[in-house]
Design an enzyme around this catalytic site. Structure first.
Site, PDB file in Angstrom:
ATOM      1  N   CYS A   1       0.840  -1.197   0.000  1.00  0.00           N
ATOM      2  CA  CYS A   1       0.000   0.000   0.000  1.00  0.00           C
ATOM      3  C   CYS A   1       0.869   1.240   0.000  1.00  0.00           C
ATOM      4  O   CYS A   1       1.885   1.311   0.707  1.00  0.00           O
ATOM      5  CB  CYS A   1      -0.915  -0.022   1.228  1.00  0.00           C
ATOM      6  SG  CYS A   1      -1.910   1.477   1.421  1.00  0.00           S
TER       7      CYS A   1
ATOM      8  N   CYS B   1       1.482   4.697   3.364  1.00  0.00           N
ATOM      9  CA  CYS B   1       2.549   4.900   4.357  1.00  0.00           C
ATOM     10  C   CYS B   1       3.907   4.573   3.745  1.00  0.00           C
ATOM     11  O   CYS B   1       4.011   3.643   2.943  1.00  0.00           O
ATOM     12  CB  CYS B   1       2.344   4.003   5.574  1.00  0.00           C
ATOM     13  SG  CYS B   1       0.865   4.370   6.535  1.00  0.00           S
TER      14      CYS B   1
ATOM     15  N   ASN C   1      -8.808  35.360  -3.045  1.00  0.00           N
ATOM     16  CA  ASN C   1      -7.795  34.440  -3.557  1.00  0.00           C
ATOM     17  C   ASN C   1      -6.428  34.970  -3.147  1.00  0.00           C
ATOM     18  O   ASN C   1      -5.895  35.903  -3.759  1.00  0.00           O
ATOM     19  CB  ASN C   1      -7.885  34.319  -5.080  1.00  0.00           C
ATOM     20  CG  ASN C   1      -6.761  33.464  -5.646  1.00  0.00           C
ATOM     21  OD1 ASN C   1      -6.057  32.746  -4.917  1.00  0.00           O
ATOM     22  ND2 ASN C   1      -6.563  33.539  -6.957  1.00  0.00           N
TER      23      ASN C   1
ATOM     24  N   ASP D   1      -1.720  29.970   7.503  1.00  0.00           N
ATOM     25  CA  ASP D   1      -1.671  28.507   7.378  1.00  0.00           C
ATOM     26  C   ASP D   1      -1.999  28.145   5.929  1.00  0.00           C
ATOM     27  O   ASP D   1      -3.085  27.650   5.628  1.00  0.00           O
ATOM     28  CB  ASP D   1      -2.685  27.882   8.347  1.00  0.00           C
ATOM     29  CG  ASP D   1      -2.674  26.355   8.315  1.00  0.00           C
ATOM     30  OD1 ASP D   1      -1.729  25.777   7.733  1.00  0.00           O
ATOM     31  OD2 ASP D   1      -3.609  25.743   8.863  1.00  0.00           O
TER      32      ASP D   1
ATOM     33  N   CYS E   1       2.690  23.209   5.643  1.00  0.00           N
ATOM     34  CA  CYS E   1       2.597  21.779   5.339  1.00  0.00           C
ATOM     35  C   CYS E   1       3.604  21.374   4.267  1.00  0.00           C
ATOM     36  O   CYS E   1       3.515  20.286   3.710  1.00  0.00           O
ATOM     37  CB  CYS E   1       1.182  21.394   4.923  1.00  0.00           C
ATOM     38  SG  CYS E   1       0.537  22.292   3.506  1.00  0.00           S
TER      39      CYS E   1
END
Length: 456
Positions: free
Chosen positions: A88, A91, A364, A387, A413
């Site tokens: 898979c 991960c 935007n 963020d 992120c």
């Protein structure tokens, strides 16, 4: 160090066993070695290990291989919990201890800041960690009826090849989803439209208050299929939604009653420390790791340190994940978000929480006409929190000079775009990088969540 066996064989399919020592680790979880001066990325290998591997492909600038035998294992190696690890693609790091995972992510963030951002944090924060298993509360699962196997597959794609992996369960998904993949497969297999349901979107609320499933279907469902989906929702206490076309066509088929008799269940998440609760719809963006999100918001507010007289700008505010807790501490919070529906729900969330000192704007933030925005014409914001998505905040940061905020907290992120934007803040706008640290929002994956604080 590397040593070849059977050097005469050149083809990848008949690649010889090669012994080498692993030097480092990529974010994708591949060990890095050098053989005959050429970089090789080796799947399944960890830094410091001596392994035997075979080549799986040759490229111009690097080669790719796969471990056959681990001769000297790393002390950080652990047994993967999931039976499907390696097949898979969800991960990449289950063979590496959680402690070692977050250390590698921290190195990646600091390396990006140094080499791309040309800055080093004055303080490196201790990593934020939380649930390592069964943490993921939102996911998009692929679904496919495989005629040759006479069965349905539901889950994530394989690590190699792009096909759906044949999964029995998932250890990172919330148990209300991860422990029921076989039930999902049986449901899809039973439908008349089994070949026309390509995905199931899943969402789980805080406190396990509700679990929602959105079934994407490419053809109109028969009455029998609708009845089966309805029965499935009742059997497992799921909210059931249907999506015949685009996201705007999502509609509810069934919602079970909550513990309050007669009230349909709702998806929500909470920040008990700040006495806030946000209702959300299954397709809305939320942070997937409940425990980490609570810790992240607490750290962000601690770093931003809003005063009761402050006006704070919250960029990419979404539903108000940071906005509402900030509003408990500051005089006023201005939230800016690109999607009209998200802004409407953010306003509704503020009202539902009895918060009256927030204001929201649709914009935007990656556009090229930001200078015309009324909220950006304000003379000064005391503090800014942002963020952004993976693309970062390059466009809006170009306007930070005139806002003259004394402190900025940046939640990221993607370490590369954080580093790029750090360069702009430090070298163009005169901020100091006071501190930075990583947060393990997605354990066992290559995803790096970071937080940084800047000050003038």
């Amino acid at each position: 160090m590397s040593r070849h066996r059977n050097r005469k064989s050149k083809g990848v399919q008949n690649s010889p066993l090669i012994e080498t020592t692993i030097e480092s680790l990529t974010l994708e979880g591949q060990g890095v070695a050098h053989v005959d001066g050429k970089t090789v990325f080796i799947d399944g290998a960890l830094p410091g290990e001596t392994v035997e591997f075979r080549y799986t492909s040759h490229k111009q600038k690097h080669d790719i291989g796969k471990v056959e035998t681990i001769l000297t294992p790393s002390p950080d190696r652990v047994e993967p919990k999931c039976e499907h690890f390696g097949v898979c693609g969800a991960c990449s790091w289950q063979h590496l201890s959680l402690e070692a995972q977050i250390k590698h992510k921290q190195r990646a963030m600091l390396s990006n800041l140094k080499h791309i951002g040309k800055a080093e944090p004055e303080t490196v924060f201790a990593p934020l960690t939380a649930d390592g298993w069964a943490y993921r509360r939102k996911a998009r699962l692929g679904a496919k009826w495989v005629r040759k196997k006479d069965k349905a597959l539901v889950g994530f794609r394989e690590k190699e090849g792009g096909f759906l992996a044949e999964l029995n369960r998932c250890e990172i998904l919330h148990p209300s989803i991860g422990e029921h993949l076989l039930d999902f497969q049986a449901l899809i297999a039973s439908l008349d439209a089994r070949e026309s349901v390509p995905q199931i979107e899943t969402a789980v609320g805080d406190g396990d208050n509700a679990t929602a499933l959105i079934f994407r279907h490419m053809e109109e469902l028969s009455e029998g299929d609708t009845d089966k989906l309805l029965a499935f929702g009742k059997q497992f206490n799921y909210q059931i939604y249907l999506q015949p076309k685009g996201p705007e066509t999502v509609h509810c088929l069934y919602r079970p009653l909550s513990e309050v008799e007669g009230t349909p269940s709702e998806l929500y998440y909470e920040h008990p420390q700040f006495n806030t609760r946000v209702n959300f719809m299954p397709l809305d963006f939320i942070q997937v790791n409940q425990s980490l999100n609570r810790a992240m918001v607490a750290r962000a507010l601690e770093l931003l340190a809003p005063e009761p007289t402050d006006t704070v700008l919250d960029l990419f505010c979404g539903l108000g994940n940071f906005t509402l807790p900030l509003a408990r501490m500051a005089a006023q919070v201005i939230g800016v978000e690109g999607e009209q529906t998200m802004v409407e729900r953010a306003r509704a969330a503020a009202h539902a929480n009895g918060i009256m000192n927030t204001d929201y704007h649709v914009c935007n933030l990656m556009g090229d006409k930001l200078q015309h925005e009324p909220w950006l014409k304000k003379n000064r914001y005391d503090k800014i929190l942002l963020d952004p998505p993976r693309a970062g905040a390059k466009e809006i940061i170009a306007h930070f000079g005139k806002l003259n905020a004394g402190r900025i907290v940046y939640v990221s992120c993607d370490p590369a775009t954080l580093a790029r934007d750090t360069y702009e803040l430090v070298h163009e706008h005169g901020y100091r990088l006071m501190g930075a640290g990583v947060m393990d929002m997605f354990p066992h994956t290559s995803h790096v969540e970071s937080i940084a604080v800047f000050e003038k």
